[in-house]
Design a protein around this motif. Structure first.
Motif, short mmCIF file in Angstrom:
data_model
loop_
_atom_site.label_atom_id
_atom_site.label_comp_id
_atom_site.label_asym_id
_atom_site.label_seq_id
_atom_site.Cartn_x
_atom_site.Cartn_y
_atom_site.Cartn_z
N LYS A 1 0.83 -1.20 0.00
CA LYS A 1 0.00 0.00 0.00
C LYS A 1 0.87 1.25 0.00
CE LYS A 1 -4.04 -1.90 2.42
NZ LYS A 1 -4.87 -1.83 3.66
N ALA A 2 1.93 1.22 0.76
CA ALA A 2 2.84 2.37 0.79
C ALA A 2 3.51 2.58 -0.57
CB ALA A 2 3.89 2.18 1.88
N LEU A 3 3.94 1.49 -1.20
CA LEU A 3 4.57 1.60 -2.52
C LEU A 3 3.58 2.13 -3.55
CD1 LEU A 3 6.62 -1.73 -2.52
CD2 LEU A 3 7.58 0.58 -2.61
N ASP A 4 2.34 1.66 -3.48
CA ASP A 4 1.33 2.09 -4.45
C ASP A 4 1.00 3.58 -4.33
OD1 ASP A 4 1.18 -0.50 -5.36
OD2 ASP A 4 -0.64 -1.01 -4.24
N SER A 5 1.29 4.18 -3.18
CA SER A 5 0.99 5.60 -2.99
C SER A 5 1.95 6.49 -3.77
CB SER A 5 1.07 5.96 -1.51
OG SER A 5 2.42 6.01 -1.06
N LYS A 6 3.11 5.95 -4.18
CA LYS A 6 4.14 6.70 -4.91
C LYS A 6 4.76 7.82 -4.07
CE LYS A 6 3.15 4.28 -8.58
NZ LYS A 6 4.05 3.17 -9.01
N THR B 1 21.37 -2.75 6.47
CA THR B 1 21.59 -2.21 5.12
C THR B 1 21.42 -0.70 5.09
OG1 THR B 1 19.25 -2.54 4.58
CG2 THR B 1 20.76 -4.35 4.09
N ALA B 2 21.48 -0.06 6.24
CA ALA B 2 21.14 1.36 6.32
C ALA B 2 22.33 2.26 6.64
CB ALA B 2 20.06 1.57 7.37
N ILE B 3 23.54 1.80 6.39
CA ILE B 3 24.71 2.66 6.62
C ILE B 3 24.57 3.92 5.77
CG2 ILE B 3 27.22 2.86 6.40
CD1 ILE B 3 26.35 0.96 8.59
N GLY B 4 24.78 5.07 6.39
CA GLY B 4 24.62 6.33 5.70
C GLY B 4 23.24 6.94 5.86
N GLN B 5 22.27 6.17 6.40
CA GLN B 5 20.91 6.68 6.57
C GLN B 5 20.87 7.72 7.69
OE1 GLN B 5 17.72 3.80 6.67
NE2 GLN B 5 16.57 4.99 8.16
N LEU C 1 10.76 -4.86 4.03
CA LEU C 1 10.96 -3.64 3.24
C LEU C 1 12.11 -3.82 2.26
CD1 LEU C 1 10.55 -0.93 6.04
CD2 LEU C 1 9.15 -1.07 3.97
N ASN C 2 13.20 -4.45 2.74
CA ASN C 2 14.34 -4.73 1.85
C ASN C 2 13.97 -5.74 0.77
OD1 ASN C 2 16.28 -3.02 3.05
ND2 ASN C 2 16.68 -4.51 4.65
N THR D 1 13.14 0.03 0.28
CA THR D 1 14.23 0.90 0.75
C THR D 1 14.97 1.55 -0.41
OG1 THR D 1 15.66 -1.05 0.87
CG2 THR D 1 14.58 -0.36 2.90
N LYS D 2 14.80 1.01 -1.63
CA LYS D 2 15.44 1.62 -2.81
C LYS D 2 14.49 2.58 -3.53
CE LYS D 2 18.53 -2.30 -3.64
NZ LYS D 2 18.95 -3.36 -4.59
N LYS D 3 13.17 2.33 -3.38
CA LYS D 3 12.19 3.16 -4.09
C LYS D 3 11.72 4.35 -3.27
CE LYS D 3 10.45 -0.83 -6.68
NZ LYS D 3 9.28 -1.72 -6.92
#
Length: 465
Positions: A265-270, A317-321, A290-291, A296-298
């Motif tokens: 649903k979150a992805l579909d919201s754009k 996978t969130a180094i730099g976040q 999510l990964n 996490t890429k979109k």
């Protein structure tokens, strides 16, 4: 008590009775030959008087003892089992270190810290996240154990239930770490205070950054309870305040094992940004999925950086976040935090964590109020002492707003730079994972007043959500 002694003198008076005999005279006869007088006997030896007994020595009065101060019992409602048990441990440890700090280590003979002249005893109860259990425990603590102040809990649903107990008994409830703004909003009453932040603190510190640096549209996945829904409402306010829009507000049950449909649903919201409000072990599964789904890429996934033990699993996978932080022990630079960190390492061989400073801040705030009241815990007396209280705690300056009892405090934006816990020279584990991007001042975020029926009379000069 002084003893009075009387010296009684006994005076013995000896009287001697002298008597004379008179007889009728007879004719005079020739006197009988005169006998030589008998030799005079020597007087009997005089007996020396008995020695006078000296009076008993008067005892010095025993020193008067000052009456012992009445023990101050504080009831801590927390969570020591279940998904948030780790947070309950951090809360309790922080509170006890706070008592040590503010009392300067002064204890009575039983080892209890002395606050405002009164030894403090903390009675800890595990409500297991159950609001009914929390309220029954609180009532028992007050009625049977003589508790005068309540502190806690971890869970916002429990905290909302406990507000009714505080009002019923007119006892102070000092909330920390529960974060729902409803505690000092819809459920506000005069006896409820907090040193915990609110949902609004969380989102206001990060929303401006994301709108300006990532995008204006937001989706939100939150836990379906008071904490999650409070965060969703606060996020909408914060995003719109900074020119953005919340276009998908999604909630999942606390025991969710598969987040696929919610993530989709979150992805579909754009939306460019996805903000997460979660707590407990489900966080690991949520991030993994999510990964797996490429979210996490979109989207820019933003959330609060959590506790130390979950970092490796959740943020692998969130180094730099960049994310918001309620507290990380490396962020604040002040004397109180230095004490907390030092004592925590000494006692537990690890650093303080997410909710340790909240427990400490509660102890400091209550102690400051008790010094004002000279140890009087009467609800209405404590209300006056706590409203408008400003004090220094582990995050810096805290201010309890008199209008709604919200506690304004610094918040942080941190950048995750590594996930390599290491042992220091003293054998303790260290988590030096962050660079500090930003630290807000205690009063800069513009936290709104969320009172409903009393807004006009109490909060007329404060922002409204």
């Amino acid at each position: 008590m002084k003893h009075l002694y009387k010296l009684v003198s006994l005076i013995v008076l000896v009287g001697m009775l002298l008597s004379a005999c008179v007889t009728t005279p007879t004719p005079t006869q020739a006197p009988a030959p005169t006998k030589a007088p008998e030799p005079t006997k020597a007087p009997a030896a005089t007996v020396a008087p008995a020695a006078t007994t000296a009076p008993a020595a008067t005892k010095a009065p025993e020193p008067t003892k000052a009456p012992e101060a009445k023990v101050l019992k504080i009831g801590m409602i927390t969570m020591k089992s279940g998904a948030l048990a780790y947070y309950g441990v951090a809360q309790e440890r922080g509170f006890m270190i706070g008592l040590e700090y503010i009392s300067k280590g002064q204890k009575d003979a039983q080892g209890r810290y002395i606050i405002a002249g009164r030894p403090v005893e903390v009675l800890v109860r595990d409500a297991e996240g159950n609001p009914d259990k929390a309220t029954s425990m609180a009532r028992e603590l007050i009625e049977k154990d003589g508790v005068e102040i309540l502190q806690g809990p971890v869970n916002s649903t429990e905290a909302l239930a406990l507000t009714a107990v505080a009002l019923q008994y007119k006892k102070i409830l000092m909330v920390d770490p529960a974060a729902s703004y409803l505690i000092t909003g819809t459920n506000f009453n005069p006896y409820v205070f907090r040193t915990s932040r609110t949902n609004y603190d969380d989102v206001l510190v990060i929303a401006k950054y994301l709108v300006e640096n990532v995008g204006k549209n937001f989706a939100h996945i939150g836990i379906d309870n008071a904490f999650g829904k409070g965060s969703g409402a606060a996020l909408k306010y914060a995003v719109e305040k900074n020119g953005g829009k919340l276009i998908a507000d999604i909630y999942a049950p606390a025991d969710t094992k598969d987040f696929t449909s919610y993530i989709q649903k979150a992805l579909d919201s754009k939306a460019e940004n996805l903000f997460l409000t979660w707590a407990g072990t489900g966080y690991v599964t949520l991030f993994q999925q999510l990964n797996d789904l490429g979210a996490t890429k979109k989207m820019k996934v933003a959330t609060g950086f959590g506790d130390n033990p979950s970092f490796t699993a959740v943020f692998g996978t969130a180094i730099g976040q960049v994310g918001l932080s309620v507290y990380h022990y490396t962020a604040p630079k002040n004397e109180v935090n230095d004490f907390l960190v030092k004592r925590y390492f000494e006692l537990y061989k690890e650093p303080p964590d997410l909710f340790s400073p909240g427990g400490m801040a509660s102890a400091i705030a209550l102690a400051a109020a008790l010094e004002k009241t000279k140890g009087d815990t009467t609800g209405d007396v404590m209300v006056k002492a706590l409203e408008g209280l400003k004090f220094e705690g582990p995050k810096g300056t805290y201010y309890i707003r008199p209008e709604d009892h919200v506690c304004l405090q610094p918040m942080y934006i941190l950048k995750l730079v590594n996930l390599d816990p290491h042992k220091g020279a003293d054998g303790t584990v260290k988590y030096d994972w962050f660079e500090k991007v930003y630290e807000s001042k205690y009063d800069e975020l513009g936290i709104p007043c969320t009172l409903e029926k009393d807004y006009a009379s109490r909060c007329g000069n404060l922002p409204k959500p």
